[in-house]
Structure formats: C-alpha cells, structure tokens
Motif scaffolding. Structure first.
Motif, PDB file in Angstrom:
ATOM      1  N   LYS A   1     -92.358  19.844  -4.887  1.00 26.82           N
ATOM      2  CA  LYS A   1     -93.166  19.603  -3.706  1.00 26.82           C
ATOM      3  C   LYS A   1     -92.709  20.919  -2.204  1.00 26.82           C
ATOM      4  CE  LYS A   1     -96.284  17.374  -5.688  1.00 26.82           C
ATOM      5  NZ  LYS A   1     -97.286  17.829  -6.359  1.00 26.82           N
ATOM      6  N   TYR A   2     -90.908  21.420  -2.052  1.00 26.57           N
ATOM      7  CA  TYR A   2     -90.884  22.343  -1.243  1.00 26.57           C
ATOM      8  C   TYR A   2     -91.591  23.443  -1.548  1.00 26.57           C
ATOM      9  CZ  TYR A   2     -88.436  25.389   1.673  1.00 26.57           C
ATOM     10  OH  TYR A   2     -87.815  26.680   2.501  1.00 26.57           O
ATOM     11  N   GLN A   3     -92.296  23.648  -3.160  1.00 28.58           N
ATOM     12  CA  GLN A   3     -93.220  25.287  -3.761  1.00 28.58           C
ATOM     13  C   GLN A   3     -94.101  24.704  -2.231  1.00 28.58           C
ATOM     14  OE1 GLN A   3     -92.836  25.882  -7.686  1.00 28.58           O
ATOM     15  NE2 GLN A   3     -92.691  23.762  -7.619  1.00 28.58           N
ATOM     16  N   ASN A   4     -94.694  23.812  -1.912  1.00 30.29           N
ATOM     17  CA  ASN A   4     -95.912  24.051  -0.837  1.00 30.29           C
ATOM     18  C   ASN A   4     -95.684  24.202   0.279  1.00 30.29           C
ATOM     19  OD1 ASN A   4     -97.009  22.083  -3.053  1.00 30.29           O
ATOM     20  ND2 ASN A   4     -96.308  20.649  -2.548  1.00 30.29           N
ATOM     21  N   TYR A   5     -94.339  23.960   0.399  1.00 21.77           N
ATOM     22  CA  TYR A   5     -94.247  24.795   1.832  1.00 21.77           C
ATOM     23  C   TYR A   5     -94.266  26.227   1.651  1.00 21.77           C
ATOM     24  CZ  TYR A   5     -91.355  25.514   6.491  1.00 21.77           C
ATOM     25  OH  TYR A   5     -91.172  25.401   7.578  1.00 21.77           O
TER      26      TYR A   5
ATOM     27  N   THR B   1     -90.285  21.450   6.251  1.00 23.74           N
ATOM     28  CA  THR B   1     -90.614  21.220   5.132  1.00 23.74           C
ATOM     29  C   THR B   1     -91.824  20.266   5.142  1.00 23.74           C
ATOM     30  OG1 THR B   1     -90.555  21.170   2.370  1.00 23.74           O
ATOM     31  CG2 THR B   1     -88.890  19.356   4.350  1.00 23.74           C
ATOM     32  N   THR B   2     -92.719  19.780   3.503  1.00 19.13           N
ATOM     33  CA  THR B   2     -93.794  19.505   3.889  1.00 19.13           C
ATOM     34  C   THR B   2     -93.322  18.300   4.240  1.00 19.13           C
ATOM     35  OG1 THR B   2     -93.811  19.548   1.875  1.00 19.13           O
ATOM     36  CG2 THR B   2     -94.879  20.799   2.516  1.00 19.13           C
TER      37      THR B   2
ATOM     38  N   GLU C   1     -94.206  15.487   2.233  1.00 16.71           N
ATOM     39  CA  GLU C   1     -94.102  14.977   0.428  1.00 16.71           C
ATOM     40  C   GLU C   1     -92.380  15.557   0.528  1.00 16.71           C
ATOM     41  OE1 GLU C   1     -96.375  14.630  -3.047  1.00 16.71           O
ATOM     42  OE2 GLU C   1     -96.885  16.113  -1.592  1.00 16.71           O
ATOM     43  N   SER C   2     -92.726  16.977   0.703  1.00 14.97           N
ATOM     44  CA  SER C   2     -91.263  16.616  -0.047  1.00 14.97           C
ATOM     45  C   SER C   2     -89.811  16.539   0.669  1.00 14.97           C
ATOM     46  CB  SER C   2     -90.713  18.867   0.586  1.00 14.97           C
ATOM     47  OG  SER C   2     -89.808  18.707  -0.596  1.00 14.97           O
TER      48      SER C   2
ATOM     49  N   ASP D   1     -95.399  28.833  -0.241  1.00 13.86           N
ATOM     50  CA  ASP D   1     -97.022  28.925  -0.731  1.00 13.86           C
ATOM     51  C   ASP D   1     -97.719  29.055   0.775  1.00 13.86           C
ATOM     52  OD1 ASP D   1     -96.347  29.030  -3.536  1.00 13.86           O
ATOM     53  OD2 ASP D   1     -96.780  27.694  -3.668  1.00 13.86           O
ATOM     54  N   ALA D   2     -96.963  27.406   1.834  1.00 15.60           N
ATOM     55  CA  ALA D   2     -97.933  28.031   3.119  1.00 15.60           C
ATOM     56  C   ALA D   2     -97.430  28.883   3.692  1.00 15.60           C
ATOM     57  CB  ALA D   2     -98.111  26.731   3.548  1.00 15.60           C
TER      58      ALA D   2
END
Length: 231
Positions: A220-224, A165-166, A168-169, A226-227
């Motif tokens: 914040k997993y949404q960023n992963y 994951t990211t 941050e997450s 999205d990537a």
C-alpha cells in the motif's frame, strides 16, 4: 487487483486457515505440509504486486528468511541447534524488515521526542521481557537478548513511518510488527518459561497475521509513491 495476484492472496489465506485448523484438530501431517508453503505464497504475491522499488528487495528478503526460519524450527525437536539456526534466520528477517521500512517512507516531520519515546517504550518492553525469562534462558541468554533488541528496532522502525506514508500503509505495517512481536513473545514464554494453552495455534495465528499485514502495508506504500509523482 489482477486475477493472478488475487489468486495468490486468496491461496495464502486459505492455507493459513487450513494450517490453523490442522493445529486445532491435531493433524500433524497437514501442519507439516502447510507451514512450508505459507511464506512462498506470500512472497509470490509480493513479487506480483510490487514493481522494482527500493523496498522490494528487503521485503522479499524478510519473507525469505522467515520461510527459512519456519523450516528450521520445524526440526528443532530433532536437534536443538535447529532452534538457534531458526532464531538466526528470523533475526535476519527482522533486520531486513527494518531496512524495508526505512526505504518505504518519505519525510515525516515528526518530532525527535516522538522517536525517542517510541524507542524507549519498545526497548523497555524487550528489556522487561528478557528480564522475566532470564533465569530460564540458560545458554540462550545472549541470543535471545540480541533477538529482543532487534525486535524492538523493528517495532520502532514501523512506528517511525508515522506521517511518512499513507495512513493505510502505516496502520497495516505497525499492526504486523506488533503481531510479530506478540507471536515471538508467546513462542519464547512457551519454550523457556511455562506452557501456554493452545500455544501453537496462538503463535501461528499472530505470526501469519503479522506477515500478511506487513506485506499488505508495504504494498500500500505504492499509493504514497504515486501521490508524490503526481505532485
């Protein structure tokens, strides 16, 4: 962050501060007013922040059963069964978080020896902790042992997200998991072994930090996600 989502997060933080302040000054009426609305505020924030994803439902379940556990534990002085029911609610919450963590990760590629080592560390902590309390647990030995095992599984599941994951997450969720374990450890020692100075404040400080960190990290997993879609 949209205004409604920001307002819900700010409201949660403000209620946390008010709740902790009420514990410090000993205002039980405010404590009993604020505690039941902590998790609903965080739950509403998550609902507004996360789309319908595979990890949304178990995360919401974790928050819901945590809220149920909060309510039940508020009445444990009235009847000892409320503590057992509260413990059961939090056990389900931790299982839901394990499910959520497993859904909110990609392929990590971390070696199996890392997972084995992490599992043994957390399992060892759970075993050592229960061993230290064993003589004081009485008829609660089996429920507390089961709960400790589930806590170790929740901690391991959070640590398994490394490189899946990211950053941050991963950091926020792991911080939340560790704070949750610390909060539960403080509660158990204070209830079954010896009184801890400022126990209520420390338990709720680590608990509210844990829940907020887990929710924020999962969002914040949404960023992963999205990537991955971009790639």
């Amino acid at each position: 962050m949209k205004p409604i989502k920001k307002s819900l997060l700010v409201a949660y933080l403000l209620v946390v501060i008010l709740h902790l302040y009420a514990i410090i000054v000993g205002d039980e009426s405010i404590v009993r007013f604020t505690k039941p609305i902590l998790m609903p505020l965080l739950l509403a924030f998550v609902m507004r922040s996360l789309p319908s994803t595979a990890y949304r439902l178990p995360l919401l379940m974790g928050l819901f059963f945590s809220w149920l556990g909060d309510i039940l534990l508020m009445h444990q002085t009235d009847n000892s069964l409320f503590f057992v029911f509260g413990l059961s609610a939090f056990l389900i919450a931790h299982i839901a978080y394990v499910w959520a963590y497993a859904k909110a990760q990609g392929k990590s590629g971390i070696p199996s020896v890392y997972k084995l080592g992490v599992s043994l560390v957390f399992l060892g902590y759970a075993g050592f902790f229960v061993y230290q309390l064993w003589a004081d647990l009485g008829e609660m030995r089996i429920p507390v042992t089961l709960y400790a095992l589930v806590i170790s599984a929740m901690l391991s599941a959070a640590a398994f997200r490394l490189k899946a994951t990211t950053a941050e997450s991963f950091r926020w969720v792991l911080l939340g998991a560790l704070c949750f374990a610390l909060s539960d450890s403080l509660l158990a020692v204070n209830k079954f072994s010896e009184a801890i100075p400022n126990a209520s404040f420390l338990i709720m400080l680590t608990y509210t930090l844990a829940q907020g960190a887990i929710a924020w990290g999962m969002i914040k997993y949404q960023n992963y996600d999205d990537a991955k879609r971009v790639l």
